[in-house]
Design an enzyme around this catalytic site. Sequence first.
Site, short mmCIF file in Angstrom:
data_model
loop_
_atom_site.label_atom_id
_atom_site.label_comp_id
_atom_site.label_asym_id
_atom_site.label_seq_id
_atom_site.Cartn_x
_atom_site.Cartn_y
_atom_site.Cartn_z
N SER A 29 0.43 -1.14 -0.13
CA SER A 29 -0.32 0.08 -0.31
C SER A 29 0.63 1.28 -0.16
CB SER A 29 -1.15 0.29 1.35
OG SER A 29 -1.59 -0.89 1.07
N GLY A 30 0.16 2.53 -0.34
CA GLY A 30 0.64 3.66 -0.51
C GLY A 30 0.92 3.35 -1.25
N SER A 31 2.02 5.57 -2.20
CA SER A 31 2.18 5.25 -3.37
C SER A 31 3.65 5.30 -4.45
CB SER A 31 2.45 7.63 -2.90
OG SER A 31 4.19 7.50 -2.72
N THR A 32 4.06 4.65 -3.84
CA THR A 32 5.30 4.03 -4.21
C THR A 32 5.33 2.68 -4.73
OG1 THR A 32 6.99 4.87 -3.20
CG2 THR A 32 7.72 3.43 -4.42
N ASP A 88 8.24 3.56 5.41
CA ASP A 88 8.74 5.23 5.18
C ASP A 88 10.01 5.30 5.98
OD1 ASP A 88 6.27 5.63 5.26
OD2 ASP A 88 5.29 4.64 7.26
N LYS A 98 7.10 0.52 8.85
CA LYS A 98 6.19 0.92 7.83
C LYS A 98 4.70 1.36 9.04
CE LYS A 98 5.59 -1.87 4.55
NZ LYS A 98 5.00 -1.29 4.46
N GLY A 99 3.43 1.58 7.84
CA GLY A 99 2.75 2.50 8.39
C GLY A 99 1.95 3.94 8.39
N GLU A 107 -0.60 -5.28 5.71
CA GLU A 107 1.08 -5.79 5.25
C GLU A 107 1.85 -6.85 6.13
OE1 GLU A 107 1.99 -1.51 5.69
OE2 GLU A 107 1.63 -1.30 3.56
O1 DER Z 1 1.70 3.13 4.92
C1 DER Z 1 2.43 2.14 4.18
O2 DER Z 1 3.13 0.75 5.15
C2 DER Z 1 3.17 2.51 3.03
O3 DER Z 1 3.97 1.00 2.35
C3 DER Z 1 4.82 3.01 3.61
O4 DER Z 1 5.13 2.37 4.29
C4 DER Z 1 5.10 3.48 1.82
O5 DER Z 1 3.99 4.73 1.87
P1 DER Z 1 4.31 5.84 0.03
O6 DER Z 1 5.27 4.52 -0.84
O7 DER Z 1 3.29 6.37 -0.15
O8 DER Z 1 5.86 6.29 0.65
#
Ligand code: DER
Length: 232
Positions: A29-32, A88, A98-99, A107
């Site tokens: 999850s997240g943007s990457t 993170d 993470k989180g 995750e």
């Molecule tokens: O919430 C998460 O664990 C995401 O994977 C985060 O750790 C990374 O989010 P990003 O790719 O938007 O920086």
Amino acid sequence: DKVESAKRAAAHRAVDNHVKDAYKVGIGSGSTVVYAVERLAQRVHEEKLKVVCVPTSFQARQLIVNNNLELSDLEITYELDVTIDGADEADKQLTLIKGGGGCQLQEKIVAAAAKTFVVIADYRKDSTVLGEQWKQGVPIEVIPMAYCPVKLKIEKELGGQAILRQAKAKAGPVVTDNGNFILDWVFDKIHDWEKVNQQIMMIPGVVETGFFVGMASVAYFGMQDGSVKERH
Ligand code: DER
């Protein structure tokens, strides 16, 4: 911009290096990870790959569905070949925080279900010690009715501040995909993260922490110059 292209470079490298035909893939999850799913969808289309994807959040599920990838879950696909997810922050030993996006519970489960757990991140996450660049603390998912005693116990035993994560687009605290609250623990010194993780996990009411200790096999960092750095 530099950060987005760094994310994309790391994500593409990870998908190209770790996804093969007939693979069962955990999607973080997240943007990457958005760039990783786009690359995966492109490869599936171009190379006629057959892969199934297991999400780690509602967001990841939407990414899989919107990119026409085959959606599965851990009941059907309980052992994965690879999970690809962001972070993170990562330290020299590949201990992760993470989180940031509040998804660390699912995750960690999906990362643990994979033979290989691959981290993708831009250069801002590449640290020597945890806390060097990421100042928002480590998320701890807690059962809502327990957040006060958990907060007090962490601050008393480990110091720092455990802050209830407030929602931005909704009044009140963030509620995770699992119906829980998040305490962001802003630690004020370097700890033995493996020990601290176990200590926190033992507190009644704690569901999961954002410490991923000894789980990542490799991390790909997109650098400012467009290169991709690997850490094993
Ligand atoms: O919430 C998460 O664990 C995401 O994977 C985060 O750790 C990374 O989010 P990003 O790719 O938007 O920086």
